[in-house]
Design an enzyme around this catalytic site. Structure first.
Site, PDB file in Angstrom:
ATOM      1  N   TRP A  19       4.943  22.998  46.743  1.00 36.97           N
ATOM      2  CA  TRP A  19       5.218  24.645  47.230  1.00 36.97           C
ATOM      3  C   TRP A  19       5.205  25.516  46.631  1.00 36.97           C
ATOM      4  O   TRP A  19       5.628  25.541  44.793  1.00 36.97           O
ATOM      5  CB  TRP A  19       7.112  24.465  47.126  1.00 36.97           C
ATOM      6  CG  TRP A  19       7.673  25.859  46.984  1.00 36.97           C
ATOM      7  CD1 TRP A  19       7.974  26.546  48.739  1.00 36.97           C
ATOM      8  CD2 TRP A  19       8.179  25.741  46.182  1.00 36.97           C
ATOM      9  NE1 TRP A  19       8.147  27.536  48.126  1.00 36.97           N
ATOM     10  CE2 TRP A  19       9.069  27.330  47.194  1.00 36.97           C
ATOM     11  CE3 TRP A  19       9.119  25.733  45.174  1.00 36.97           C
ATOM     12  CZ2 TRP A  19       9.466  28.708  46.443  1.00 36.97           C
ATOM     13  CZ3 TRP A  19       9.625  27.261  44.609  1.00 36.97           C
ATOM     14  CH2 TRP A  19      10.094  27.702  45.017  1.00 36.97           C
ATOM     15  N   ASP A  42       1.993  16.913  48.536  1.00 37.51           N
ATOM     16  CA  ASP A  42       2.694  16.689  49.741  1.00 37.51           C
ATOM     17  C   ASP A  42       2.549  18.277  49.713  1.00 37.51           C
ATOM     18  O   ASP A  42       2.639  18.862  48.808  1.00 37.51           O
ATOM     19  CB  ASP A  42       4.585  16.751  49.212  1.00 37.51           C
ATOM     20  CG  ASP A  42       5.087  17.194  50.461  1.00 37.51           C
ATOM     21  OD1 ASP A  42       5.802  16.419  50.977  1.00 37.51           O
ATOM     22  OD2 ASP A  42       5.486  18.385  50.311  1.00 37.51           O
ATOM     23  N   TYR A  47       3.491  26.429  53.106  1.00 43.53           N
ATOM     24  CA  TYR A  47       3.647  26.544  52.202  1.00 43.53           C
ATOM     25  C   TYR A  47       2.170  27.590  51.495  1.00 43.53           C
ATOM     26  O   TYR A  47       1.863  27.907  51.082  1.00 43.53           O
ATOM     27  CB  TYR A  47       3.434  25.889  51.276  1.00 43.53           C
ATOM     28  CG  TYR A  47       4.570  24.705  50.500  1.00 43.53           C
ATOM     29  CD1 TYR A  47       5.778  25.405  51.570  1.00 43.53           C
ATOM     30  CD2 TYR A  47       4.336  23.024  50.559  1.00 43.53           C
ATOM     31  CE1 TYR A  47       7.055  23.906  51.047  1.00 43.53           C
ATOM     32  CE2 TYR A  47       5.287  22.069  50.334  1.00 43.53           C
ATOM     33  CZ  TYR A  47       6.287  22.681  50.496  1.00 43.53           C
ATOM     34  OH  TYR A  47       8.129  22.192  50.367  1.00 43.53           O
ATOM     35  N   HIS A 105       9.750  19.774  59.100  1.00 43.65           N
ATOM     36  CA  HIS A 105      10.421  20.676  57.971  1.00 43.65           C
ATOM     37  C   HIS A 105      11.204  21.139  58.334  1.00 43.65           C
ATOM     38  O   HIS A 105      12.774  20.283  56.764  1.00 43.65           O
ATOM     39  CB  HIS A 105       9.403  21.800  57.384  1.00 43.65           C
ATOM     40  CG  HIS A 105       9.185  21.942  56.495  1.00 43.65           C
ATOM     41  ND1 HIS A 105       8.275  22.680  56.344  1.00 43.65           N
ATOM     42  CD2 HIS A 105       9.708  22.428  55.409  1.00 43.65           C
ATOM     43  CE1 HIS A 105       8.497  23.226  54.866  1.00 43.65           C
ATOM     44  NE2 HIS A 105       9.545  22.817  54.272  1.00 43.65           N
ATOM     45  N   SER A 135      12.631  16.030  57.768  1.00 43.60           N
ATOM     46  CA  SER A 135      12.693  16.799  56.451  1.00 43.60           C
ATOM     47  C   SER A 135      13.884  17.852  56.150  1.00 43.60           C
ATOM     48  O   SER A 135      14.365  18.201  57.668  1.00 43.60           O
ATOM     49  CB  SER A 135      11.392  18.007  55.794  1.00 43.60           C
ATOM     50  OG  SER A 135      11.514  18.474  54.733  1.00 43.60           O
ATOM     51  N   GLN A 157      12.643  14.189  54.152  1.00 42.79           N
ATOM     52  CA  GLN A 157      12.688  14.732  53.035  1.00 42.79           C
ATOM     53  C   GLN A 157      13.463  15.800  52.506  1.00 42.79           C
ATOM     54  O   GLN A 157      14.032  16.197  52.919  1.00 42.79           O
ATOM     55  CB  GLN A 157      10.759  15.524  52.399  1.00 42.79           C
ATOM     56  CG  GLN A 157      10.982  15.888  51.566  1.00 42.79           C
ATOM     57  CD  GLN A 157       9.071  16.288  51.401  1.00 42.79           C
ATOM     58  OE1 GLN A 157       9.452  17.705  51.212  1.00 42.79           O
ATOM     59  NE2 GLN A 157       8.310  15.339  52.190  1.00 42.79           N
ATOM     60  N   SER A 184      12.519  19.128  44.709  1.00 47.52           N
ATOM     61  CA  SER A 184      13.489  19.580  43.934  1.00 47.52           C
ATOM     62  C   SER A 184      13.760  18.842  43.007  1.00 47.52           C
ATOM     63  O   SER A 184      14.763  18.733  42.307  1.00 47.52           O
ATOM     64  CB  SER A 184      14.146  20.973  43.989  1.00 47.52           C
ATOM     65  OG  SER A 184      13.240  21.769  44.973  1.00 47.52           O
ATOM     66  N   LEU A 186      13.685  17.375  39.639  1.00 44.59           N
ATOM     67  CA  LEU A 186      14.375  18.376  38.300  1.00 44.59           C
ATOM     68  C   LEU A 186      15.362  19.439  38.121  1.00 44.59           C
ATOM     69  O   LEU A 186      15.881  20.605  37.289  1.00 44.59           O
ATOM     70  CB  LEU A 186      13.109  18.717  37.875  1.00 44.59           C
ATOM     71  CG  LEU A 186      12.633  17.379  37.875  1.00 44.59           C
ATOM     72  CD1 LEU A 186      11.165  17.876  36.809  1.00 44.59           C
ATOM     73  CD2 LEU A 186      13.376  16.370  37.149  1.00 44.59           C
ATOM     74  N   LYS A 227       7.394  19.065  41.433  1.00 45.14           N
ATOM     75  CA  LYS A 227       5.755  20.065  41.579  1.00 45.14           C
ATOM     76  C   LYS A 227       5.684  20.412  39.659  1.00 45.14           C
ATOM     77  O   LYS A 227       6.137  20.556  38.926  1.00 45.14           O
ATOM     78  CB  LYS A 227       6.205  21.709  42.124  1.00 45.14           C
ATOM     79  CG  LYS A 227       5.442  22.761  41.856  1.00 45.14           C
ATOM     80  CD  LYS A 227       5.806  24.161  42.724  1.00 45.14           C
ATOM     81  CE  LYS A 227       6.580  24.629  41.095  1.00 45.14           C
ATOM     82  NZ  LYS A 227       6.975  26.346  41.527  1.00 45.14           N
ATOM     83  N   GLU A 236       3.084  14.033  31.742  1.00 44.17           N
ATOM     84  CA  GLU A 236       4.208  13.824  31.331  1.00 44.17           C
ATOM     85  C   GLU A 236       5.003  13.095  32.846  1.00 44.17           C
ATOM     86  O   GLU A 236       6.247  12.052  32.716  1.00 44.17           O
ATOM     87  CB  GLU A 236       5.394  14.860  31.574  1.00 44.17           C
ATOM     88  CG  GLU A 236       6.880  14.737  30.987  1.00 44.17           C
ATOM     89  CD  GLU A 236       7.443  15.892  30.239  1.00 44.17           C
ATOM     90  OE1 GLU A 236       7.945  16.075  31.273  1.00 44.17           O
ATOM     91  OE2 GLU A 236       6.716  16.539  29.937  1.00 44.17           O
ATOM     92  N   ASN A 237       4.724  13.468  34.290  1.00 42.41           N
ATOM     93  CA  ASN A 237       5.832  12.953  35.629  1.00 42.41           C
ATOM     94  C   ASN A 237       5.568  11.403  35.448  1.00 42.41           C
ATOM     95  O   ASN A 237       5.531  10.928  36.409  1.00 42.41           O
ATOM     96  CB  ASN A 237       6.101  14.368  36.572  1.00 42.41           C
ATOM     97  CG  ASN A 237       6.723  15.328  36.116  1.00 42.41           C
ATOM     98  OD1 ASN A 237       7.543  15.302  35.330  1.00 42.41           O
ATOM     99  ND2 ASN A 237       6.458  16.409  36.960  1.00 42.41           N
TER     100      ASN A 237
END
Length: 266
Positions: A19, A42, A47, A105, A135, A157, A184, A186, A227, A236-237
């Site tokens: 996104w 995704d 988007y 969506h 979603s 989702q 989202s 995080l 994202k 890191e993710n």
């Protein structure tokens, strides 16, 4: 990488959400992620980046069959012919013959859910969609979807992170073997200053992001799609498979819930 294997699908538990990653930035983000080992991407027609996502997959050199690719139909395109056309347009933009997962969506009161699901069944029969899902569906909408199609609903989702509990929905998904995909995850950075999460991160020599993603994927039937546009955060993710949280830490993080949503209609 860890996977959830369900209904013949093999879904990586960490994916790349795209996104707001458009144009060259979106292309470079997907290309970078694939080079680092991401195999779950995704996107969505809304988007406005499907062309870039498709080009990055093609240019990455990763075989198409190794990438679990999700896109979504927008809620204004849920009539039978509109949905079929939207999917075919997404496939054209993505430069692929099929998507692994196709999602509604957002639910719509204006179009019967049965009509939308019939269109998705047609796309599945034609080999354009391997699996279907939804979603932003609550438990009632998800139950209705399950009852209206013979195909398994692979995922719902939704926004999910420590500041926004999804307990009733998660329990429903776990009971009926439906993946809950956390977008989202995080909370768009709002979690980073949380003292509890910082303490846990220090204990393991990890970042708050890594602790939160680990908390999510250690829950049964949960996948996360953060994202991340640059290689540093993408790496890191992914680096969350060398530690585990205690039950006490899981419960403490769950108690951070404050009903706080960070996303609108994405």
């Amino acid at each position: 990488m860890r996977y959830i294997e369900l209904h013949g699908a093999k879904v990586p538990v960490i994916g790349l959400g795209t996104w707001d990653l458009r144009g060259d930035e979106g292309y470079r983000a997907v290309l970078s992620a694939l080079s680092l080992g991401y195999r779950h991407i995704d996107t969505a027609e809304f988007y406005d980046n499907e062309r870039e996502v498709g080009r990055a997959i093609r240019d990455s050199g990763v075989p198409r069959g190794d990438v679990f690719l999700t896109t979504k139909v927008w809620y204004t395109h849920l009539r039978f012919q509109d949905l079929v056309h939207s999917c075919e347009e997404s496939l054209r933009k993505l430069s692929t013959d099929y998507v692994d997962l196709y999602l509604i969506h957002w639910p719509s009161e204006a179009v019967p859910l049965e009509e939308s699901l019939r269109a998705m069944e047609k796309l599945h029969e034609e080999g354009k969609v391997r699996f279907i899902g939804v979603s932003n569906f609550d438990v009632a909408f998800l139950e209705k979807a399950r009852m209206l199609t013979t195909l398994p609903i692979l995922t719902d989702q939704v926004e999910y992170h420590p500041y926004l509990s999804q307990k009733p929905l998660l329990e429903y998904c776990q009971k009926h073997r439906i993946i809950l995909t956390a977008y989202s995850p995080l909370a768009r950075g709002r979690l980073f200053g949380d003292p509890l999460l910082q303490d846990i991160a220090r204990k393991y020599g990890k970042t708050v992001s890594q602790v939160v993603l680990r908390w999510l994927i250690e829950q049964d039937m949960v996948v996360a799609i953060p994202k991340a546009k640059d290689a540093k955060h993408q790496r890191e993710n992914l680096d969350i498979f060398d530690f585990s949280l205690t039950q006490e830490e899981h419960e403490a993080i769950a108690r951070l819930d404050r009903g706080e949503k960070v996303a609108s209609r994405l």
